[in-house]
Design an enzyme around this catalytic site. Structure first.
Site, short mmCIF file in Angstrom:
data_model
loop_
_atom_site.label_atom_id
_atom_site.label_comp_id
_atom_site.label_asym_id
_atom_site.label_seq_id
_atom_site.Cartn_x
_atom_site.Cartn_y
_atom_site.Cartn_z
N ASP B 32 0.85 -1.19 0.00
CA ASP B 32 0.00 0.00 0.00
C ASP B 32 0.89 1.24 0.00
O ASP B 32 2.03 1.19 -0.47
CB ASP B 32 -0.93 -0.05 1.23
CG ASP B 32 -2.25 0.67 1.00
OD1 ASP B 32 -2.22 1.89 0.82
OD2 ASP B 32 -3.29 0.01 0.99
N HIS B 87 -3.63 6.22 3.72
CA HIS B 87 -4.29 5.06 3.10
C HIS B 87 -3.72 3.73 3.59
O HIS B 87 -4.47 2.81 3.95
CB HIS B 87 -4.16 5.19 1.58
CG HIS B 87 -4.98 4.24 0.79
ND1 HIS B 87 -4.61 2.93 0.59
CD2 HIS B 87 -6.15 4.41 0.13
CE1 HIS B 87 -5.53 2.34 -0.16
NE2 HIS B 87 -6.47 3.21 -0.45
N SER B 406 -10.76 -0.07 -1.56
CA SER B 406 -9.53 -0.15 -0.77
C SER B 406 -9.82 -0.58 0.66
O SER B 406 -9.00 -1.24 1.29
CB SER B 406 -8.83 1.22 -0.70
OG SER B 406 -7.97 1.40 -1.76
#
Lengths: 87, 616
Positions: B32, B87, B406
């Site tokens: 990620d 994220h 996600s």
């Protein structure tokens, strides 16, 4: 990504790592590149070597070099280094 | 997350059966945008040293320290493995974060934040620094597989479709599968367009996004006392104070800009007429309101999701927005207040979100994608202290609210890890099968392609049921090689990919791959058809069990489905039995897939597979 000399970044995917104990992935990748681009033009061509879990490398190639690599024995595919995104 | 695991029945503490010693030996590889190592989600309090199988490294860069929870980190671009956008920290904590009490995003979504497998370890591979390049993704797979992770979660994707041998995630996931590692991948956020899913390889688990039973709403209180309920994630509290409303067209920078000002196009608005007021827009452009100096924004927004903005915003559905405009037009001095968001119980959950990418599968039309659905809306999870939640505001927060496939992807990766803690010897396809065949049924919510199995796959993930599936559809590496031969890859190529002797004399049609769902694309809609699927199930439920088949047609489906044999007698554990499903019919609707479910049941386990036939 073009570098102004019509070279573009490509992934050269070569599948699984050969099982021979003396196989040295990085030197194989270098020798493929040397064969295609010539020893004098090697600088900055090899971006990454994949050598722990599968076989392949990333390199800067011209379109004709890409075609030559794609036709070499042991190469599964050659494709542009794309950009993906977080989702 | 503070709510989604409860929604799925994976309760906190002793409320859920666990295998703590194996969970502690489980390593999740997170490919990620990096990670925030100092987050409480990754504190190593109570953790012992890394598992012996771990062969990775802490190579996160300067001032980046791993611990016994975050046992590894790598980065592939200049800098370090620190997450700058939040994220990667968010996804890692969804899958495997510690239980952290009293977490919230400015008071929103308050609760104990936790991952699916809090006792597991995390290895973070920073593959995205703004963009996520193929060469870096492949480097991370190369490392993660060799480092010894058990499950890979990768919430990365493309908007384009590529052949399997040119798709870096498919390539990496294949070699992961070869080493017994399941890769879980986000379906993508380009829905509801048909065939927008780009995670297509059968050896990956592709995850769509859905709602949970908790949803954020934001009330708008008008000057006349009426209250409207809109959608947004609004942390700003105007404390009920009402501000003048200005409709975009009343703040046009010129008469000729009135129409575009209604939509709040930035060049069409006069900032001096907006400043200090609540801007009302036909289109959701809260950033424009922010840059023009508005106090807040009320926008027409019928979408099923919202993101955080840098000012108080509420998105009203069309009917409410029209009623709101009537108030503005009729009131002498229209004014309103936007309240801080609150959560309400969403009884329609789970419902696939509009943005979640849809099938069918462009590369392998007879493999249904996405595979499974998981929560992907307004998930409260850990955040990077480098990330800025609101425009140019310099506020840094430990938790954030994010939406997307996600977020659904690490939910399923966490479940895969949870399942693996009870069955460490299971192959990636067995874990995948367990997750797919135990999923909650979901139904088409509308009469279009985008609301069918092409949206939700097998259904919504059920963590507890997945740990005890009864039967599984196993797929070996040799099966995948035969599948590639069936896809017309030549023997030389398949030999290179697999590293094994291959002749391609044995080919498997994609529809006969031992996949937990069954799908077939027909060449035309107006013809009679007969399609056969061959499958083999492995008994993992208990010895001496009898499974009876049942077929449930989806409402309106014109299919005849025959299962042979109709009953499977399993005498011992790990026994395999084969069966055939024959589907026939004629006159398929070219605009909708026809579907059914095959359920094998022994009275305790219900092993469900969707059957999807489509044309065009």
């Amino acid at each position: 990504t073009h570098d102004g000399q019509d070279k573009q970044e490509y992934i050269v995917y070569m599948g699984s790592l050969p099982s021979q104990a003396d196989y040295a992935p990085m030197s194989h990748h270098m020798s493929i590149l040397q064969e295609i681009v010539g020893e004098s033009l090697m600088e900055g061509r090899l971006l990454r070597s994949y050598k722990r879990s599968f076989n392949g490398f990333a390199a800067r190639l011209t379109d004709s070099e890409r075609e030559q690599v794609a036709g070499m024995e042991g190469v599964v595919s050659v494709f542009p280094n794309k950009k993906l995104k977080l989702q | 997350t503070t709510a989604s695991w409860d929604f799925m029945g994976l309760k906190e503490g002793k409320g859920t059966k666990r295998n703590p010693s194996v969970e502690s030996e489980t390593i999740i590889g997170v490919l990620d945008g990096g990670i925030w190592p100092e987050s409480e989600s990754f504190s190593d309090k109570g953790f012992g040293p890394p598992p012996k199988k771990w062969k990775g490294a802490c190579a996160g860069g300067e001032n980046f320290t791993c611990n016994n929870k975050l046992i590894g980190a790598r980065h592939y671009s200049p800098g370090d493995a620190r997450d700058s956008s939040g994220h990667g920290t968010h996804t890692a904590s969804i899958a495997a974060g510690n239980a952290v009490p009293n977490a919230s995003f400015f008071g929103l979504g308050y609760g104990t934040m936790r991952g699916a497998v809090p006792a597991s370890r995390i290895a973070a591979y920073r593959v995205c620094a703004g963009e996520c390049r193929d060469d870096i993704l492949l480097s991370a797979f190369d490392d993660a597989i060799a480092d010894g992770v058990d499950i890979i979660t990768i919430s990365v994707g493309s908007i384009d479709v590529y052949p399997l041998e040119e798709d870096p995630i498919a390539i990496g996931a294949f070699h992961a599968m070869s080493k017994g590692i399941l890769t879980v991948n986000a379906a993508g956020n380009t829905g509801p367009n048909i065939a927008s899913v780009t995670s297509l390889a059968p050896w990956m688990l592709t995850v769509a996004a859905s709602t949970t039973n908790r949803v954020f709403v934001t009330k708008v209180v008008l000057g006349d006392g009426k209250t409207l309920v809109g959608r947004s994630v609004n942390v700003f509290d105007l404390k009920g104070k009402k501000f003048p409303l200005v409709y975009g067209k009343s703040a046009a920078s010129s008469a000729s800009n009135a129409t575009c000002a209604e939509d709040c196009m930035p060049d069409c608005l006069d900032a001096s007429l907006v400043k200090g007021k609540i801007l009302v827009c036909n289109i959701s452009f809260p950033y424009v309101a922010y840059t023009k100096g508005a106090v807040g924004a009320i926008v027409k927004d019928g979408s099923d999701w919202a993101q955080m903005e840098g000012l108080p915003v509420s998105g009203l559905e069309e009917d409410d927005f029209e009623s709101f405009l009537s108030y503005i037009n009729s009131a002498k001095s229209p004014e309103a207040s936007v309240l801080k968001s609150e959560t309400i119980y969403n009884q329609t959950a789970p419902k696939v979100l509009s943005f979640s990418s849809r099938g069918p599968n462009i590369i392998v039309p007879d493999i249904l994608k996405p595979d499974i659905t998981a929560p992907g809306l307004e998930i409260v999870a850990a955040n990077s202290l480098k990330a800025l939640p609101f425009y140019d505001d310099t506020t840094h927060v430990k938790y954030s609210v994010e939406s997307g496939t996600s977020m659904s992807c690490p939910h399923v990766a966490g479940v895969a890890a949870y399942v693996k803690t009870f069955h460490p010897e299971w192959s990636p396809s067995m874990i995948k099968s367990a997750i797919m065949t135990t999923a909650w049924s979901m139904n088409a919510t509308q009469t279009d392609y985008a609301s069918t199995e092409f949206a939700y796959g097998s259904g919504h993930v059920d963590p507890i049921a997945a740990s005890n599936p009864g039967l599984v559809y196993d797929i070996t590496k040799a099966d995948y090689m035969a599948f590639l031969c069936g896809m017309n890859y030549n023997a030389t190529t398949v030999k290179l990919i697999s590293g094994e002797a291959v002749t391609c004399t044995e080919k498997i049609l994609p529809r006969d791959l031992n996949y937990p769902s069954m799908s077939a694309k027909l060449s035309g809609s107006n013809v009679s058809f007969t399609v056969t699927f061959k499958r083999t199930v492995t008994n993992v439920g208990g010895s001496n069990s009898t499974y009876k088949s049942k077929v449930v047609l989806t409402h309106g489906a014109k299919l005849n489905v025959m299962v042979s044999p109709r009953v499977l007698y399993m005498k011992s554990m790990n026994e395999k039995q084969s069966f055939t499903v024959t589907v026939s019919g004629r006159g398929l609707d070219p605009k909708m897939p026809s579907s059914a479910s095959l359920i094998w049941s022994d009275g305790t386990h219900n092993v469900r597979s969707p059957i999807v036939i489509y044309a065009g």
